[in-house]
Design an enzyme around this catalytic site. Sequence first.
Site, PDB file in Angstrom:
ATOM      1  N   GLY A  46       0.834  -1.203   0.000  1.00 26.91           N
ATOM      2  CA  GLY A  46       0.000   0.000   0.000  1.00 26.91           C
ATOM      3  C   GLY A  46       0.861   1.242   0.000  1.00 26.91           C
ATOM      4  O   GLY A  46       2.021   1.213   0.414  1.00 26.91           O
ATOM      5  N   GLN A  51       2.917   9.901   1.315  1.00 28.79           N
ATOM      6  CA  GLN A  51       4.195   9.203   1.446  1.00 28.79           C
ATOM      7  C   GLN A  51       5.159   9.552   0.318  1.00 28.79           C
ATOM      8  O   GLN A  51       6.351   9.278   0.413  1.00 28.79           O
ATOM      9  CB  GLN A  51       3.984   7.687   1.477  1.00 28.79           C
ATOM     10  N   CYS A  90       5.965  -0.392   7.474  1.00 33.78           N
ATOM     11  CA  CYS A  90       5.563   0.775   6.691  1.00 33.78           C
ATOM     12  C   CYS A  90       6.739   1.217   5.832  1.00 33.78           C
ATOM     13  O   CYS A  90       7.870   1.290   6.318  1.00 33.78           O
ATOM     14  CB  CYS A  90       5.153   1.904   7.642  1.00 33.78           C
ATOM     15  N   LEU A  91       6.463   1.524   4.576  1.00 31.71           N
ATOM     16  CA  LEU A  91       7.527   1.973   3.675  1.00 31.71           C
ATOM     17  C   LEU A  91       8.178   3.263   4.169  1.00 31.71           C
ATOM     18  O   LEU A  91       9.319   3.549   3.827  1.00 31.71           O
ATOM     19  CB  LEU A  91       6.970   2.189   2.255  1.00 31.71           C
ATOM     20  N   HIS A 132      -4.300   0.979   7.591  1.00 30.33           N
ATOM     21  CA  HIS A 132      -2.951   1.576   7.587  1.00 30.33           C
ATOM     22  C   HIS A 132      -2.887   2.769   6.633  1.00 30.33           C
ATOM     23  O   HIS A 132      -2.389   3.837   6.990  1.00 30.33           O
ATOM     24  CB  HIS A 132      -1.932   0.494   7.196  1.00 30.33           C
ATOM     25  N   GLU A 133      -3.406   2.601   5.418  1.00 30.72           N
ATOM     26  CA  GLU A 133      -3.321   3.684   4.425  1.00 30.72           C
ATOM     27  C   GLU A 133      -4.201   4.871   4.808  1.00 30.72           C
ATOM     28  O   GLU A 133      -3.815   6.028   4.628  1.00 30.72           O
ATOM     29  CB  GLU A 133      -3.698   3.172   3.029  1.00 30.72           C
ATOM     30  N   HIS A 136      -2.429   6.985   7.213  1.00 28.24           N
ATOM     31  CA  HIS A 136      -1.532   7.963   6.560  1.00 28.24           C
ATOM     32  C   HIS A 136      -2.315   9.194   6.100  1.00 28.24           C
ATOM     33  O   HIS A 136      -1.847  10.324   6.232  1.00 28.24           O
ATOM     34  CB  HIS A 136      -0.870   7.359   5.318  1.00 28.24           C
TER      35      HIS A 136
HETATM   36 ZN    ZN Z   1       2.740   3.096   5.745  1.00 27.23          ZN
END
Ligand code: ZN
Length: 169
Positions: A46, A51, A90-91, A132-133, A136
């Site tokens: 995701g 991000q 998480c990226l 999660h997204e 963000h």
């Molecule tokens: Zn993330």
Amino acid sequence: MALYPIRTYGDPVLRMTPKSVVEIDDKIRTLVADMIEVMYDAPGVGLAANQIGVAKQIAVFDAQDELGPRVMINPEIVELSGEWEYEEGCLSVPGHSWLIKRPAFARVKALDLDGNDVEYAGDQLLGRVLQHEIGHLNGGLLIDVLPKRDRKKALKDLREEMLELGDPR
Ligand code: ZN
């Protein structure tokens, strides 16, 4: 070369709440295509627009099912239930993961790329990715949902890591 570098922990853009999308035009469609590429390139399941430094209510995800990449524009959680513990990463916080408890099931309303209403609902990985997204897109990060003690430890670890890397933030 990556289209967009992924913003990481400490970057203030991750703590801002992006703006709703008013018109879904070709620019948005190009952005979404780029986001899907960045997500797969990372690789991740995701990616939210902030991000990559774009302050818009858009996220893409691939819950590793037969449906492939999907997009949610101006998403909103309308239902949560159950509980599920999952090792979540998480990226934007590379190299870390935490065992995080969240509701197992999530139902989300959003717009698709044609501006039509769309609903995504599921548990386990899909339920987790949706939460999660959308986190963000509310200026949140996965560490926010850790229990207080674990969160303190996580913040300390991340702070030390930033100092070691000489990150001025
Ligand atoms: Zn993330």
